[in-house]
Design a protein around this motif. Structure first.
Motif, PDB file in Angstrom:
ATOM      1  N   TYR A 186     -45.071   2.268-112.430  1.00 18.74           N
ATOM      2  CA  TYR A 186     -45.343   3.468-113.244  1.00 18.74           C
ATOM      3  C   TYR A 186     -45.463   4.651-112.289  1.00 18.74           C
ATOM      4  O   TYR A 186     -46.434   4.791-111.567  1.00 18.74           O
ATOM      5  CB  TYR A 186     -46.629   3.282-114.044  1.00 18.74           C
ATOM      6  CG  TYR A 186     -46.841   4.323-115.126  1.00 18.74           C
ATOM      7  CD1 TYR A 186     -46.298   4.142-116.390  1.00 18.74           C
ATOM      8  CD2 TYR A 186     -47.595   5.469-114.899  1.00 18.74           C
ATOM      9  CE1 TYR A 186     -46.498   5.074-117.406  1.00 18.74           C
ATOM     10  CE2 TYR A 186     -47.793   6.412-115.893  1.00 18.74           C
ATOM     11  CZ  TYR A 186     -47.250   6.202-117.152  1.00 18.74           C
ATOM     12  OH  TYR A 186     -47.448   7.129-118.147  1.00 18.74           O
ATOM     13  N   ILE A 264     -41.647   9.858-116.511  1.00 18.00           N
ATOM     14  CA  ILE A 264     -42.080   8.619-115.859  1.00 18.00           C
ATOM     15  C   ILE A 264     -40.871   7.808-115.415  1.00 18.00           C
ATOM     16  O   ILE A 264     -39.909   7.660-116.172  1.00 18.00           O
ATOM     17  CB  ILE A 264     -42.930   7.752-116.818  1.00 18.00           C
ATOM     18  CG1 ILE A 264     -44.119   8.544-117.375  1.00 18.00           C
ATOM     19  CG2 ILE A 264     -43.402   6.476-116.128  1.00 18.00           C
ATOM     20  CD1 ILE A 264     -45.103   9.010-116.339  1.00 18.00           C
ATOM     21  N   ALA A 266     -39.919   4.046-114.444  1.00 18.30           N
ATOM     22  CA  ALA A 266     -40.460   2.696-114.619  1.00 18.30           C
ATOM     23  C   ALA A 266     -39.316   1.727-114.847  1.00 18.30           C
ATOM     24  O   ALA A 266     -38.157   2.123-114.991  1.00 18.30           O
ATOM     25  CB  ALA A 266     -41.430   2.655-115.796  1.00 18.30           C
ATOM     26  N   LEU A 271     -41.747   0.418-121.275  1.00 17.46           N
ATOM     27  CA  LEU A 271     -42.662   1.391-121.875  1.00 17.46           C
ATOM     28  C   LEU A 271     -42.252   1.737-123.292  1.00 17.46           C
ATOM     29  O   LEU A 271     -41.079   1.698-123.638  1.00 17.46           O
ATOM     30  CB  LEU A 271     -42.700   2.675-121.039  1.00 17.46           C
ATOM     31  CG  LEU A 271     -43.204   2.566-119.601  1.00 17.46           C
ATOM     32  CD1 LEU A 271     -43.060   3.909-118.895  1.00 17.46           C
ATOM     33  CD2 LEU A 271     -44.648   2.091-119.557  1.00 17.46           C
ATOM     34  N   VAL A 337     -49.396   3.986-120.992  1.00 13.17           N
ATOM     35  CA  VAL A 337     -49.774   2.579-120.899  1.00 13.17           C
ATOM     36  C   VAL A 337     -51.182   2.379-121.441  1.00 13.17           C
ATOM     37  O   VAL A 337     -51.961   3.321-121.564  1.00 13.17           O
ATOM     38  CB  VAL A 337     -49.689   2.048-119.444  1.00 13.17           C
ATOM     39  CG1 VAL A 337     -48.263   2.039-118.959  1.00 13.17           C
ATOM     40  CG2 VAL A 337     -50.566   2.853-118.508  1.00 13.17           C
ATOM     41  N   GLN A 340     -54.708   4.129-120.396  1.00 11.83           N
ATOM     42  CA  GLN A 340     -54.394   5.271-119.535  1.00 11.83           C
ATOM     43  C   GLN A 340     -55.370   6.408-119.836  1.00 11.83           C
ATOM     44  O   GLN A 340     -55.672   6.707-120.987  1.00 11.83           O
ATOM     45  CB  GLN A 340     -52.963   5.735-119.783  1.00 11.83           C
ATOM     46  CG  GLN A 340     -52.519   6.869-118.864  1.00 11.83           C
ATOM     47  CD  GLN A 340     -51.013   7.038-118.843  1.00 11.83           C
ATOM     48  OE1 GLN A 340     -50.273   6.089-119.087  1.00 11.83           O
ATOM     49  NE2 GLN A 340     -50.547   8.227-118.550  1.00 11.83           N
ATOM     50  N   ALA A 412     -48.602  -3.540-120.627  1.00 12.49           N
ATOM     51  CA  ALA A 412     -48.187  -3.140-119.277  1.00 12.49           C
ATOM     52  C   ALA A 412     -48.334  -4.302-118.288  1.00 12.49           C
ATOM     53  O   ALA A 412     -48.703  -4.117-117.131  1.00 12.49           O
ATOM     54  CB  ALA A 412     -48.970  -1.920-118.795  1.00 12.49           C
TER      55      ALA A 412
END
Length: 640
Positions: A186, A264, A266, A271, A337, A340, A412
């Motif tokens: 991430y 982001i 990833a 996600l 996530v 978060q 996640a």
């Protein structure tokens, strides 16, 4: 063991943060001409603390220097989310100021656990004043994460206390645990630019996971594919970067114009992209206003800043110091996530409201007026271990099983860790695996789904008393709970073992169900059979029989299922004995003839083309005959 930590400054404008970092590292973090001309930080600056001790301990300490002006709190927020150890900088000649308080509150909301208080510009005040400032500092730090933090006195320009501060930073960092925000990669982008000869470059703090040169990843929330060409951390090219590091990534497959701050990077399909989130919000204690249902807000998390609206569950307004459960509806989709951290600020004036954790990603767009159940589930998620959270994610699926792809995104977790949790929950009979390693339902839902299936089958028997059962596809379509074919099969197997249902010829029925004909229906059935046997090669049509006997439509289906009639088209049915008759006729015919055409067959059975053609096609199908062009020859199932 290698450890990567991010040190972040915090504090009011002109309290000496950038000067302090230069004294610690030798680096000038104000890189813009405007910053140098005005003498204030506008963008976040970056450096690293490295000495013999850090090298010996394999300790990597990245430093983020944030602007102190109230206009640039959004810049501070974009860096603060990745901070492990905070350097709270307070000028000795001014003491605690508004941005000192706001930065401290933001770090607290973002879950920073450790801090060092750096009292700068000590050369400008006397010893007695320093003691008063420290007492005032302790008073302001009460009930915060920095309440017990050590205070170090320094003069960055005269390098007083700098060595002691370096030693304390390294000593503190060695005692700290590496934050485990999640298992997946991430990487929030906080800066994007192009370099001649390289192309697109992005920078940021790697929150979790790893980055490797050559990795193929995705840019969220747009889900665009990209590839890592090279990695650099603090001026050194790297083949691999671990969580907790500042890093620059040279990427291919995507242009600079397609990337913005807050995006982001990833793994692909790791996600969820959504505008809707649920979580817990803690309002700051010293607010002079309340937060009302539907208020517009600035939403900050990682490097992302966007607008949105806040909706309070079971409340019309929230008060200072209160903890509430909320739904956030953002203007722009985000990829977040589980658990978060986020911070909310007012639209105007730009004050920090509070912050909290994301607990539910992409919840249903609307809820009922009574949100008690929603609040209860959010409270459970708030306290839950990751294992319990996975169970709750499955339990909360209202109308369909939880797919493993969805659970990966909501938790996640890497596939291996998630599968271990799912296996334990299955062994404990808390969840049921429907499709191997693909979908799951909670045991609390199983009884309701079983009852729904049993009711649908019962209703079908009531509606169609002459049919032996319901087709699987029709059963699946009638269920409110969305199931794929293999998922329904898994549930049916459970009901078969419990001897509640039975299956024959892909038709589902209650175990005790038997077709029972009334005397009236039995009489009509016998007449229908007699009629078809009498007119074996030229039977009446379905419509003719309906008109003559006033039949129920399902009687034909019953006779077909019982093997009494065979259907050769929508209108044409024949008595089953026609096949035996044809078998004997062809045996006799082919003893003296090599082949037969349609006209000859029509004459053989003394019927018309309307009946002869479908009968020949049927004998071809069951291989009594074999078609070659316009002729039929003996088939492999015809014994001459």
């Amino acid at each position: 063991m290698k450890k990567n930590l991010i040190i972040g400054t915090a504090g009011h404008i002109d309290h000496g943060k950038s000067t302090l970092i230069k004294a610690l590292t030798g680096d000038e973090t104000d890189r813009l001409d405007q910053e140098k001309t005005r003498g204030i930080s506008i963008e976040n600056g970056f450096s690293q603390l490295e000495n013999e001790k850090t090298r010996a301990e394999n300790l990597k300490l990245g430093i983020v220097d944030v602007p102190g002006h109230k206009k640039f709190v959004n810049k501070m927020l974009s860096a603060a989310a990745g901070v492990d150890l905070a350097l709270i900088v307070v000028a000795a000649d001014e003491g605690v100021m508004p941005q000192t308080k706001e930065h401290l509150a933001i770090l607290d909301l973002l879950g920073v656990k450790k801090a060092i208080i750096v009292l700068t510009k000590i050369d400008l005040v006397d010893r007695e004043w320093l003691q008063l400032i420290e007492l005032d500092l302790r008073d302001h730090l009460k009930n915060s994460f920095a309440e017990t933090a050590e205070i170090v006195r320094v003069s960055s320009t005269k390098e007083a206390g700098i060595i002691e501060l370096k030693d304390l930073i390294v000593k503190t960092a060695l005692k700290m645990d590496q934050q485990q925000r999640s298992e997946i990669t991430y990487f929030p982008v906080d800066r994007v630019f192009s370099l001649k000869g390289l192309g697109t470059v992005v920078t940021g703090t790697l929150f979790s996971g790893q980055l490797k040169s050559g990795d193929e990843l995705s840019l969220y929330p747009e889900k665009k594919r990209l590839k890592i060409k090279s990695l650099e951390s603090h001026g050194c090219e790297k083949q691999q970067i671990n969580a907790g590091s500042r890093v620059g990534i040279n990427i291919s497959g995507i242009n600079k114009s397609e990337i913005k701050r807050g995006d982001i990077i990833a793994e692909s399909n790791s996600l969820l992209k959504s505008k809707f989130f649920e979580g817990e919000l803690r309002l700051l204690d010293d607010l002079n206003f309340t937060v009302k249902n539907g208020d517009q807000i600035h939403f900050h998390t990682a490097a992302l800043k966007t607008r949105g609206r806040i909706y309070l569950y079971n409340k019309k307004e929230a008060f200072p110091g209160e903890k509430v459960y909320i739904k956030l509806i953002l203007e722009k989709a985000a990829a977040l996530v589980f658990k978060q951290k986020f911070v909310l600020r007012r639209i105007s004036p730009l004050n920090t409201i509070g912050g909290g954790e994301i607990l539910e990603l992409d919840p249903p767009p609307s809820r009922k007026v009574d949100n008690s159940k929603t609040v209860k589930k959010l409270k459970e998620l708030n306290k839950a271990s990751i294992r319990r959270a996975v169970e709750l994610f499955i339990e909360k699926r209202q109308n369909e099983p939880a797919k493993i792809e969805l659970l990966k995104k909501k938790s996640a977790l890497k596939s291996k860790s998630l599968k271990e949790i799912l296996n334990k929950l299955t062994a404990e009979e808390k969840i049921l695996e429907l499709a191997p390693e693909k979908s799951y339902i909670h045991q609390s839902k199983l009884k309701d789904i079983e009852n729904s299936i049993l009711k649908i089958v019962s209703d079908y028997h009531q509606e169609y008393s002459l049919k032996p059962g319901i087709k699987k596809e029709e059963l699946r379509s009638r269920l409110d709970f969305k199931l794929k074919k293999n998922e329904l099969n898994s549930l049916l197997q459970i009901l078969y073992k419990k001897e509640l249902l039975k299956e024959k010829n892909n038709l589902i029925a209650h175990s005790s169900f038997q077709i029972k004909l009334s005397p009236e229906i039995k009489e009509i059935k016998d007449k229908v059979i007699k009629k078809y046997k009498k007119h074996l090669f030229s039977p009446p049509t379905r419509t003719e029989m309906f008109n003559y006997y006033q039949l129920e439509e399902e009687l034909f289906d019953y006779l077909e299922n019982e093997g009494v009639l065979i259907r050769l088209s929508a209108e044409l049915y024949f008595h089953i004995s026609v096949l035996n008759e044809l078998n004997e006729m062809f045996k006799e015919y082919f003893r003296e003839n090599d082949c037969i055409d349609l006209a000859e067959f029509r004459d053989l059975i003394d019927s018309s083309r309307r009946y002869a053609l479908p009968l020949l096609e049927k004998t071809d199908q069951i291989k009594i005959t074999k078609r070659v062009e316009d002729y039929r020859y003996p088939g492999e199932n015809l014994e001459l």
